[in-house]
Design a protein around this motif. Structure first.
Motif, PDB file in Angstrom:
ATOM      1  N   GLY A  15       5.704  12.468   0.067  1.00 40.23           N
ATOM      2  CA  GLY A  15       6.204  13.007   1.331  1.00 40.23           C
ATOM      3  C   GLY A  15       5.162  13.541   2.289  1.00 40.23           C
ATOM      4  N   LYS A  16       3.885  13.202   2.053  1.00 42.87           N
ATOM      5  CA  LYS A  16       2.844  13.630   2.990  1.00 42.87           C
ATOM      6  C   LYS A  16       2.888  12.729   4.232  1.00 42.87           C
ATOM      7  CE  LYS A  16       1.181  16.289  -0.316  1.00 42.87           C
ATOM      8  NZ  LYS A  16       2.069  15.814  -1.375  1.00 42.87           N
ATOM      9  N   PRO A  17       2.265  13.183   5.308  1.00 40.08           N
ATOM     10  CA  PRO A  17       2.335  12.368   6.528  1.00 40.08           C
ATOM     11  C   PRO A  17       1.461  11.115   6.509  1.00 40.08           C
ATOM     12  CG  PRO A  17       1.190  14.437   6.939  1.00 40.08           C
ATOM     13  CD  PRO A  17       1.658  14.488   5.531  1.00 40.08           C
ATOM     14  N   LEU A  18       0.802  10.827   5.403  1.00 39.87           N
ATOM     15  CA  LEU A  18      -0.028   9.615   5.349  1.00 39.87           C
ATOM     16  C   LEU A  18       0.814   8.416   4.928  1.00 39.87           C
ATOM     17  CD1 LEU A  18      -2.711   8.042   5.324  1.00 39.87           C
ATOM     18  CD2 LEU A  18      -3.066   8.832   2.992  1.00 39.87           C
ATOM     19  N   ASN A  19       0.790   7.393   5.764  1.00 35.32           N
ATOM     20  CA  ASN A  19       1.401   6.122   5.406  1.00 35.32           C
ATOM     21  C   ASN A  19       0.352   5.050   5.656  1.00 35.32           C
ATOM     22  OD1 ASN A  19       2.672   3.620   5.466  1.00 35.32           O
ATOM     23  ND2 ASN A  19       4.576   4.451   6.301  1.00 35.32           N
ATOM     24  N   PRO A  20      -0.273   4.537   4.588  1.00 36.56           N
ATOM     25  CA  PRO A  20      -1.414   3.642   4.790  1.00 36.56           C
ATOM     26  C   PRO A  20      -1.057   2.388   5.583  1.00 36.56           C
ATOM     27  CG  PRO A  20      -0.739   3.698   2.462  1.00 36.56           C
ATOM     28  CD  PRO A  20       0.016   4.777   3.168  1.00 36.56           C
ATOM     29  N   CYS A  48       0.822  -1.215   0.000  1.00 40.94           N
ATOM     30  CA  CYS A  48       0.000   0.000   0.000  1.00 40.94           C
ATOM     31  C   CYS A  48       0.853   1.262   0.000  1.00 40.94           C
ATOM     32  CB  CYS A  48      -0.945  -0.006   1.196  1.00 40.94           C
ATOM     33  SG  CYS A  48      -0.156  -0.336   2.772  1.00 40.94           S
ATOM     34  N   MET A  49       1.873   1.294   0.851  1.00 41.32           N
ATOM     35  CA  MET A  49       2.651   2.533   0.951  1.00 41.32           C
ATOM     36  C   MET A  49       3.533   2.738  -0.273  1.00 41.32           C
ATOM     37  SD  MET A  49       5.394   1.616   3.978  1.00 41.32           S
ATOM     38  CE  MET A  49       6.676   2.812   3.590  1.00 41.32           C
ATOM     39  N   ASP A  50       3.842   1.626  -0.949  1.00 40.37           N
ATOM     40  CA  ASP A  50       4.680   1.701  -2.134  1.00 40.37           C
ATOM     41  C   ASP A  50       3.932   2.253  -3.344  1.00 40.37           C
ATOM     42  OD1 ASP A  50       7.293   1.279  -2.140  1.00 40.37           O
ATOM     43  OD2 ASP A  50       7.246  -0.748  -2.963  1.00 40.37           O
ATOM     44  N   SER A  51       2.621   2.369  -3.221  1.00 42.13           N
ATOM     45  CA  SER A  51       1.854   2.864  -4.367  1.00 42.13           C
ATOM     46  C   SER A  51       0.993   4.048  -3.963  1.00 42.13           C
ATOM     47  CB  SER A  51       0.964   1.743  -4.910  1.00 42.13           C
ATOM     48  OG  SER A  51      -0.019   1.436  -3.950  1.00 42.13           O
ATOM     49  N   CYS A  52       1.209   4.536  -2.731  1.00 40.77           N
ATOM     50  CA  CYS A  52       0.354   5.615  -2.216  1.00 40.77           C
ATOM     51  C   CYS A  52       0.898   6.968  -2.675  1.00 40.77           C
ATOM     52  CB  CYS A  52       0.311   5.558  -0.691  1.00 40.77           C
ATOM     53  SG  CYS A  52      -0.534   6.967   0.051  1.00 40.77           S
ATOM     54  N   THR A 105      -8.059   9.147  -2.114  1.00 44.03           N
ATOM     55  CA  THR A 105      -8.996   8.012  -2.302  1.00 44.03           C
ATOM     56  C   THR A 105      -8.744   7.317  -3.641  1.00 44.03           C
ATOM     57  OG1 THR A 105     -10.814   9.241  -3.364  1.00 44.03           O
ATOM     58  CG2 THR A 105     -10.798   9.198  -0.967  1.00 44.03           C
ATOM     59  N   CYS A 106      -7.471   7.245  -4.051  1.00 46.32           N
ATOM     60  CA  CYS A 106      -7.168   6.654  -5.356  1.00 46.32           C
ATOM     61  C   CYS A 106      -7.422   5.163  -5.348  1.00 46.32           C
ATOM     62  CB  CYS A 106      -5.734   6.961  -5.767  1.00 46.32           C
ATOM     63  SG  CYS A 106      -4.481   5.954  -4.936  1.00 46.32           S
ATOM     64  N   GLY A 107      -7.439   4.553  -4.160  1.00 44.43           N
ATOM     65  CA  GLY A 107      -7.807   3.140  -4.054  1.00 44.43           C
ATOM     66  C   GLY A 107      -6.695   2.177  -4.399  1.00 44.43           C
ATOM     67  N   SER A 108      -5.491   2.707  -4.598  1.00 46.50           N
ATOM     68  CA  SER A 108      -4.390   1.821  -4.966  1.00 46.50           C
ATOM     69  C   SER A 108      -4.041   0.882  -3.813  1.00 46.50           C
ATOM     70  CB  SER A 108      -3.179   2.668  -5.345  1.00 46.50           C
ATOM     71  OG  SER A 108      -2.162   1.842  -5.812  1.00 46.50           O
ATOM     72  N   CYS A 109      -4.086   1.388  -2.598  1.00 45.17           N
ATOM     73  CA  CYS A 109      -3.757   0.566  -1.428  1.00 45.17           C
ATOM     74  C   CYS A 109      -4.668  -0.652  -1.345  1.00 45.17           C
ATOM     75  CB  CYS A 109      -3.840   1.405  -0.151  1.00 45.17           C
ATOM     76  SG  CYS A 109      -5.339   2.404   0.009  1.00 45.17           S
ATOM     77  N   GLN A 110      -5.959  -0.397  -1.513  1.00 46.33           N
ATOM     78  CA  GLN A 110      -6.927  -1.497  -1.388  1.00 46.33           C
ATOM     79  C   GLN A 110      -6.808  -2.476  -2.540  1.00 46.33           C
ATOM     80  OE1 GLN A 110     -10.377   1.003   0.898  1.00 46.33           O
ATOM     81  NE2 GLN A 110     -10.996  -0.451  -0.643  1.00 46.33           N
ATOM     82  N   ASN A 111      -6.519  -1.915  -3.716  1.00 48.28           N
ATOM     83  CA  ASN A 111      -6.407  -2.749  -4.892  1.00 48.28           C
ATOM     84  C   ASN A 111      -5.272  -3.752  -4.742  1.00 48.28           C
ATOM     85  OD1 ASN A 111      -6.834  -3.442  -7.748  1.00 48.28           O
ATOM     86  ND2 ASN A 111      -4.864  -2.444  -8.028  1.00 48.28           N
ATOM     87  N   VAL A 167      -4.279   9.939  15.396  1.00 46.54           N
ATOM     88  CA  VAL A 167      -4.059  10.054  13.954  1.00 46.54           C
ATOM     89  C   VAL A 167      -3.861  11.527  13.601  1.00 46.54           C
ATOM     90  CG1 VAL A 167      -5.040   9.647  11.669  1.00 46.54           C
ATOM     91  CG2 VAL A 167      -5.483   8.019  13.515  1.00 46.54           C
ATOM     92  N   ASP A 168      -2.818  11.799  12.858  1.00 48.36           N
ATOM     93  CA  ASP A 168      -2.517  13.156  12.415  1.00 48.36           C
ATOM     94  C   ASP A 168      -3.555  13.595  11.378  1.00 48.36           C
ATOM     95  OD1 ASP A 168      -1.484  15.459  11.385  1.00 48.36           O
ATOM     96  OD2 ASP A 168       0.426  14.598  10.725  1.00 48.36           O
ATOM     97  N   PRO A 169      -4.307  14.665  11.655  1.00 45.59           N
ATOM     98  CA  PRO A 169      -5.317  15.106  10.676  1.00 45.59           C
ATOM     99  C   PRO A 169      -4.708  15.386   9.299  1.00 45.59           C
ATOM    100  CG  PRO A 169      -5.573  16.293  12.742  1.00 45.59           C
ATOM    101  CD  PRO A 169      -4.311  15.508  12.850  1.00 45.59           C
ATOM    102  N   GLU A 170      -3.465  15.839   9.280  1.00 39.88           N
ATOM    103  CA  GLU A 170      -2.789  16.084   8.000  1.00 39.88           C
ATOM    104  C   GLU A 170      -2.747  14.806   7.164  1.00 39.88           C
ATOM    105  OE1 GLU A 170      -0.871  18.930   6.760  1.00 39.88           O
ATOM    106  OE2 GLU A 170      -2.235  19.948   8.134  1.00 39.88           O
ATOM    107  N   ALA A 171      -2.550  13.682   7.854  1.00 42.38           N
ATOM    108  CA  ALA A 171      -2.491  12.395   7.150  1.00 42.38           C
ATOM    109  C   ALA A 171      -3.853  12.078   6.541  1.00 42.38           C
ATOM    110  CB  ALA A 171      -2.053  11.292   8.107  1.00 42.38           C
ATOM    111  N   LEU A 172      -4.913  12.332   7.311  1.00 40.81           N
ATOM    112  CA  LEU A 172      -6.266  12.044   6.817  1.00 40.81           C
ATOM    113  C   LEU A 172      -6.558  12.822   5.548  1.00 40.81           C
ATOM    114  CD1 LEU A 172      -8.590  12.134   9.918  1.00 40.81           C
ATOM    115  CD2 LEU A 172      -7.560  10.175   8.768  1.00 40.81           C
TER     116      LEU A 172
END
Lengths: 684, 261
Positions: free
Chosen positions: A294-299, A284-288, A366-372, A356-361
Motif C-alpha cells: 500500500g505504499k505510493p510506489l507503483n513501478p 513489476c507491480m504484482d511483485s513489488c 531495491t529488491c529487484g523483483s521488478c527488473q527480474n 514523482v512523489d518522494p514518498e514513492a521513491l
C-alpha cells in the motif's frame, strides 16, 4: 487491376509513411534529450539478450499468459510480412513477391498464427474486462488496439477469401494449405457473381488498407510504441550483473553541477527508452513489496505513466523552444517563455516533488523483483536511486532518521552509531583472531555491521566462527578496522559517503592483503564482490552458506553421526533478495538446511527468484515505515501460513524483519527465525 | 562582525586506551574527530550568525592533518578556516596553546569567540579561558544558551550546580559552551564537497607574530610526565537475610565494621 486507384494508394502510402516517420523521429528526438550512455559495446552478447528476450520471449513465457503474447508477437510479424504482397498489389497488381506472395508454407504459418492471435485477443479481452487483475489497466488504448488488430486480420481473410472465390490462380496456389481463407470463402462468399466478388474484394482491400495504415500511424503515437521500442530495449539491456548496475561518479574529482536526476532529461536516453518499451503488463507491480503493502510506489505506473507522460510533455516543449535541458534556464526566462507559451509551465515542474512523489521513491527496497520479471528488460531500480541521489546529494532533503544513519556511518562506521572500537567485541569470548595479528589465514571473515552489533545477527557470526574452526579453516576478522560497506548508503543516494566507505575499506583490505573473503551478510557480499572492483578492490567473496556447503562437499566439515534432531523440524525458507536475485544463489542455504537430520523444508508460493522482500533493503532498514501494512508483516504472514516451526533466512536484515514480523503476528507460537549456520553450529 | 570558533582535532576516544608500557594514548587505528564540545561551539556560532549576522571563522592549532577538522567546520557552514601550524608550537601546554590561539584571533580580529568547554583528550577546560585572559576579554564558561545579543553585551545562561546563572557579558566576549547549546548539524553533501575543495589559510608562528619563548615547549610551564589509567578496586558482596529488618541489621553491622558509620 486497381490501377486507376493506384495513384490514390501511392499518395496514401506516402502520407502514412511520412506520418509514421515523423512521429517516430519526434520520439527519437525526445530520447536524444537524455544524457549519453554507452550501450553499444559487446554486440554479440547484446544480440544474445535480444534473441532471448524478444524472438524467444524468454521472460514472457514464465507465466501462462505469456504464451498468448508469444502468439501475438509472432502473429504480428507474419501479418506484417503478409502486408508486403497484399499492399504492393495496390501499385503492381501482378507482382508476386518471392518467398511470401507465392509461398503456401508462409500462408500456412500466417493463417495459423492469425487464428491464434484472434483467440489470444479474446482471452486478453476476457482477462482485462472480466477477470480484471489489478495489474492491468482497462484503457481505451488497450481496447482500440484489439479492435484494430482484429479488423486487420478479418479484412485480410476476407480479401483472400474473395480471391479464392474468384479462383485467382496465384491465390489458389498460395492459400492451398490455409484454413481461414477457404473458411471465409465457403461461409460468406458462395454463390456470388464474379463481378460482385471482385467489387467485394476491392472494397474490403481498401478497408484493409485504411485500417492497417491507421494502425501503422497509431503505433508510434500511442502506448503501442512498445512494439517498436521493446526490441531495442532488449538489445540495449544492461550487461552488468544485477548487483553491479549502479554507476558511480566522484564528486570530489568531477565538477558536477547537479547531483543525481532532478529533471527528466537528466536520465540517460536508455533510461528514457524504458518508458517507451513498457508494454504495461504489470508484472513489476504484482511483485513489488512497496506496492503490495500500500505504499505510493507503483513501478509500472512510474515507468509508463508518471515518467513517460512528463517526458512527452516536457520533451515537446523543450524541442519546440530549441532547448536541450532546463538546467540553465533562469526563472526570468521561464516566466517569459510561459507568457508566450502557456504549456512551457511544464519546464518549471520539479521531477522529484511535483512529478514523482518522494514518498514513492523512498518506499523502494531495491529488491529487484521488478527488473527480474520485466519482459522488456526495464531498469526500474537505478531510476529510483538516481532520483534519491538528487534528493540527498543535491537538495539535502531526506528523512531525519536516514540523516542519523549517515552520520553514524561517517563517524562510527556503522549505522547504529555503536562505538567503532566495539566492532570486534562479539568475537572476544570465542577468541576469534584479528587479521592484523593472524598469520596468513585462509579466509577473511567480513562480519558486517549487523553481524558485529545486532544481537540476533551476532549469533550467526558466532555460528560461522564455530563452523569454520570445526572445519579447520583458518580465518580472521578485521575487528575495528572493518567499516560499514556502504550498501544502504549508496542505495539511499549518498554516493559521496559510499565512496568514502568504499575507498577506505578497499585500502584497508588491500593493505592487509585479503584475497578470499567470506561474509554472512548478502548486502556486504554484493557490495564487496560487485561494487568494490570499481574502487580497485578485487576479492573472491562468498556468502557463508556457500562456503559452508563447499566445506561439506569437500568433506572438511562433517555433521557428527547420531546428532540430535534439530529442534525446529519444519522450516520454511525465505530467500533474501541480495543472495537470491542479486547473486543467483538459492541452493546453498537450502542444502545446509537439508543437512540437519529430520528437518523438513517447505517453500512459500513466492520463492527463489520470485521471493518477496523482507522490506529492509535499499536503506528501508533505516527508514520509518508509516503505512498501515508493513512489508515484513506481509512476508511473515506468507511464511506463517505454512505452519512452520522456524523460518529459515540467510541475511541479517531478513533476520530482524522476520523476527519482528513473527513477534507481531504470532508471539506465542514459538516460531524461530534461523540462519542455517546457527542450526549446524548447534550440532557441532 | 567576525565570529571565531576554536576547534581541536582529537582522537576518537570514547574509551581511552593507554599503552601500559609507554604510558601514552594508543592512537594507532584511532580516527581523528573534531572535539565534540567544539562541534557544539561551531553549531552555536552558526546559529548566532543566522540570528544576528556576521562571518564565522574556524580556527585550529595543530599539525597539517588537523586541516580535516577545519574542513568539517567548513562543511557545517564556516565561512573561513585558519590553521596555525608550526614545528615551534610542538609540546605546547594550555598556556602556550591559548597564547598562540589568542595571537591568531588578534590577527583575525573577532568580537565574539566560541570554544567548547573542554577537549575530550585533555579534559583541562583551560584553553578557552586562557585565550580570553591573553586578549583581555570578558569570558563566560559553561554556556548552555545565548538568550539575546545586543550591540554591547550578550545575555547568556551559564550552567551551575542545580541550575543556571543568567549572565550579562559585555562584548567582545569569549564563550566556552556546553554540549546542550545545540546538536551539531550534519552537513549536506554539497557543503562537504565544497569544504573538501576549499582553501584553508595556514599561518606559522611568524605570521601571528608569536615570540619563540611564549610558544611550544619554551612557553609551557607545565609538562605531562605520565599518563595512566588509575586502577579501580571494587569489591562487592551480596547480603542475604530472610526479612527486611534482618537485612538492615546485617548492613548496619557491615558499615560499622568498616568504620563508615
Amino acid at each position: 487491376m486497381r490501377n486507376p486507384q493506384g495513384i490514390i494508394f501511392l499518395v496514401l502510402t506516402i502520407v502514412t509513411l511520412a506520418l509514421f516517420v515523423s512521429a517516430l523521429s519526434r520520439k527519437l528526438r525526445i530520447l536524444k534529450l537524455g544524457a549519453p550512455e554507452n550501450r553499444f559495446d559487446n554486440p554479440l552478447r547484446r544480440l544474445g539478450n535480444f534473441i532471448m528476450l524478444i524472438p524467444l520471449q524468454g521472460k514472457m513465457l514464465r507465466e501462462f499468459y505469456g504464451v498468448i503474447h508469444l502468439f501475438v508477437f509472432w502473429g504480428f510479424i507474419f501479418i506484417v510480412l503478409g502486408e508486403i504482397p497484399l499492399l504492393l498489389e495496390g501499385i503492381f497488381p501482378d507482382l508476386v513477391v518471392p518467398l511470401l506472395g507465392d509461398n503456401p508454407y508462409f500462408y500456412l504459418i500466417k493463417d495459423a498464427l492469425s487464428l491464434l492471435v484472434v483467440v489470444g485477443l479474446f482471452i486478453g479481452l476476457i482477462r482485462r474486462w472480466v477477470l480484471k487483475p489489478r495489474r492491468l489497466y482497462r484503457t481505451s488504448e488497450a481496447a482500440l488496439v484489439v479492435i484494430l488488430v482484429l479488423a486487420v486480420i478479418l479484412t485480410d481473410w476476407l480479401v483472400g477469401a474473395a480471391k479464392l472465390a474468384l479462383a485467382e490462380g496465384g491465390a489458389v496456389a498460395a492459400f492451398r494449405l490455409t484454413v481461414g481463407y477457404p473458411f471465409f470463402a465457403s461461409v460468406f462468399l458462395t454463390g456470388l457473381e464474379p463481378a460482385a466478388l471482385a467489387m467485394f474484394r476491392d472494397m474490403v482491400w481498401w478497408l484493409h488498407v485504411f485500417v492497417f495504415f491507421g494502425f501503422f500511424i497509431y503505433i508510434p503515437n500511442s502506448k503501442h510504441l512498445h512494439v517498436l521500442a521493446a526490441p531495442f530495449n532488449g538489445y540495449f539491456a544492461s550487461l552488468q550483473p544485477a548487483g553491479a548496475q549502479i554507476p558511480t561518479f566522484d564528486p570530489l574529482a568531477e565538477e558536477v553541477d547537479e547531483y543525481g536526476v532532478g529533471r527528466i532529461e537528466a536520465f540517460t536516453w536508455k533510461q528514457l527508452l524504458d518508458s517507451f518499451a513498457c508494454g504495461e503488463c504489470g508484472r513489476c507491480m504484482d511483485s513489488c513489496p512497496a506496492n503490495l503493502s500500500g505504499k505510493p510506489l507503483n513501478p509500472k505506473k512510474l515507468i509508463c505513466r508518471t515518467l513517460k507522460e512528463h517526458l512527452l510533455e516536457k520533451g515537446a516543449v523543450l524541442l519546440r523552444h530549441g532547448l536541450q535541458s532546463t538546467k540553465d534556464l533562469t526563472p526570468e526566462r521561464l516566466t517569459e517563455l510561459t507568457r508566450l507559451d502557456p504549456e512551457a509551465e511544464v519546464l518549471g515542474r520539479r521531477l522529484v516533488g511535483d512529478v514523482v512523489d518522494p514518498e514513492a521513491l523512498w518506499a523502494c527496497a531495491t529488491c529487484g523483483s521488478c527488473q527480474n520479471l520485466c519482459p522488456v528488460a526495464n531498469e526500474h531500480v537505478q531510476k529510483i536511486i538516481d532520483m534519491r541521489r538528487f534528493a540527498v546529494m543535491n537538495e539535502d532533503n531526506y528523512a531525519p532518521e536516514l540523516r542519523l544513519a549517515f552520520r553514524n556511518v561517517e563517524s562510527k562506521f556503522n549505522p547504529w552509531g555503536v562505538s567503532w572500537s566495539e566492532r570486534g567485541a562479539w568475537g572476544k569470548p570465542l577468541a576469534v583472531p584479528l587479521w592484523k595479528e593472524a598469520t596468513e589465514p585462509e579466509y577473511l571473515f567480513w562480519v558486517g555491521c549487523a553481524g558485529s552489533f545486532d544481537n540476533s545477527a551476532k549469533k550467526v557470526s558466532e555460528a560461522v566462527a564455530k563452523i569454520l574452526e570445526t572445519a579447520g579453516v583458518s580465518f580472521a576478522i578485521l575487528g575495528p578496522e572493518e567499516k560499514c560497506c556502504g550498501d544502504f548508503v549508496r542505495r539511499a543516494g549518498n554516493e559521496y559517503l559510499f565512496r568514502l566507505m568504499a575507498e577506505e575499506n578497499v585500502a584497508m583490505l588491500n593493505q592487509r592483503q585479503a584475497r578470499r573473503i567470506v561474509t554472512a551478510c548478502p548486502h556486504c557480499l554484493n557490495t564487496l564482490k560487485n561494487e568494490y572492483p570499481a574502487f580497485g578492490g578485487n576479492f573472491e567473496v562468498v556468502h557463508h552458506t556457500q562456503l559452508i556447503w563447499r566445506l561439506v562437499q569437500e568433506g572438511r566439515l562433517q555433521i557428527p553421526a547420531g546428532a540430535a534432531p534439530a529442534s525446529p523440524q519444519r522450516v520454511v525458507v525465505h530467500d533474501s533478495c541480495y543472495l537470491g536475485r542479486y547473486q543467483g544463489e538459492y541452493e546453498a542455504p537450502r542444502a545446509l538446511f537439508r543437512l540437519i537430520p529430520g528437518l523438513e523444508l517447505c517453500e512459500m508460493e513466492r520463492h527463489r527468484d520470485r521471493s518477496f522482500c523482507c522490506g529492509a533493503g535499499g536503506a528501508r532498514m533505516w527508514l520509518e515505515e508509516d503505512a498501515d501494512e508493513r512489508v515484513n508483516l506481509l512476508r511473515a504472514r506468507q511464511a506463517l501460513d505454512k505452519a512452520p516451526q522456524a523460518i529459515g533466512v540467510n541475511c541479517p536484515y531478513c533476520l530482524t524483519m522476520m523476527e519482528d514480523g513473527v513477534k507481531d503476528l504470532a508471539p506465542d507460537q514459538g516460531v524461530e527465525v534461523v540462519d542455517p549456520a546457527v542450526l549446524i553450529a548447534r550440532l557441532l | 562582525m567576525r565570529i571565531v570558533v576554536c576547534v581541536k582535532q582529537v582522537p576518537d576516544t570514547t574509551e581511552v586506551r593507554i599503552d601500559p608500557v609507554k604510558n601514552t594514548l594508543i592512537r594507532e587505528g584511532v580516527p581523528s574527530i573534531v572535539n565534540p564540545f567544539d562541534e557544539c561551539a561551531m553549531e552555536a556560532a552558526l546559529r548566532f550568525r543566522r540570528d544576528y549576522g556576521g562571518t564565522v571563522v574556524a580556527l585550529s592549532m595543530g599539525p597539517p592533518q588537523a586541516e580535516a577538522a577545519l574542513r568539517k567546520c567548513l562543511a557545517m557552514g564556516a565561512d573561513e578556516a585558519v590553521l596555525i601550524s608550526d614545528r615551534a608550537f610542538a609540546g605546547a601546554d594550555t598556556l602556550a596553546t591559548s597564547f598562540a590561539l589568542a595571537r591568531a584571533i588578534a590577527k583575525i580580529g573577532a568580537d565574539l569567540i566560541f570554544c567548547g568547554k573542554m577537549a575530550i583528550d585533555g579534559d583541562t577546560a583551560q584553553v578557552g579561558p586562557g585565550i580570553a585572559e591573553h586578549l583581555g576579554l570578558t569570558q563566560v564558561t559553561n554556556v548552555q544558551k545565548i538568550r539575546e545579543a545586543r550591540a554591547d553585551y550578550l545575555m547568556v545562561e551559564r550552567v551551575c550546580e542545580g541550575g543556571y546563572e543568567l549572565v550579562r557579558a559585555s562584548r567582545p566576549v569569549l564563550l566556552a559552551v556546553e554540549k546542550t547549546i545545540g546538536e551539531p548539524r550534519y552537513p549536506s553533501v554539497k557543503a562537504s564537497v565544497r569544504a573538501r575543495r576549499a582553501a584553508i589559510t595556514a599561518w606559522n608562528a611568524a605570521d601571528i607574530e608569536a615570540p619563540e619563548e611564549k610558544i611550544g615547549l619554551n612557553g609551557s610551564p607545565t609538562q605531562v610526565t605520565r599518563i595512566f589509567t588509575p586502577e579501580t578496586r571494587r569489591r562487592s558482596e551480596m547480603l542475604e537475610a530472610a526479612t527486611a529488618e534482618g537485612l538492615c541489621d546485617l548492613l548496619l553491622a557491615k558499615l560499622r565494621d568498616a568504620e563508615i558509620i
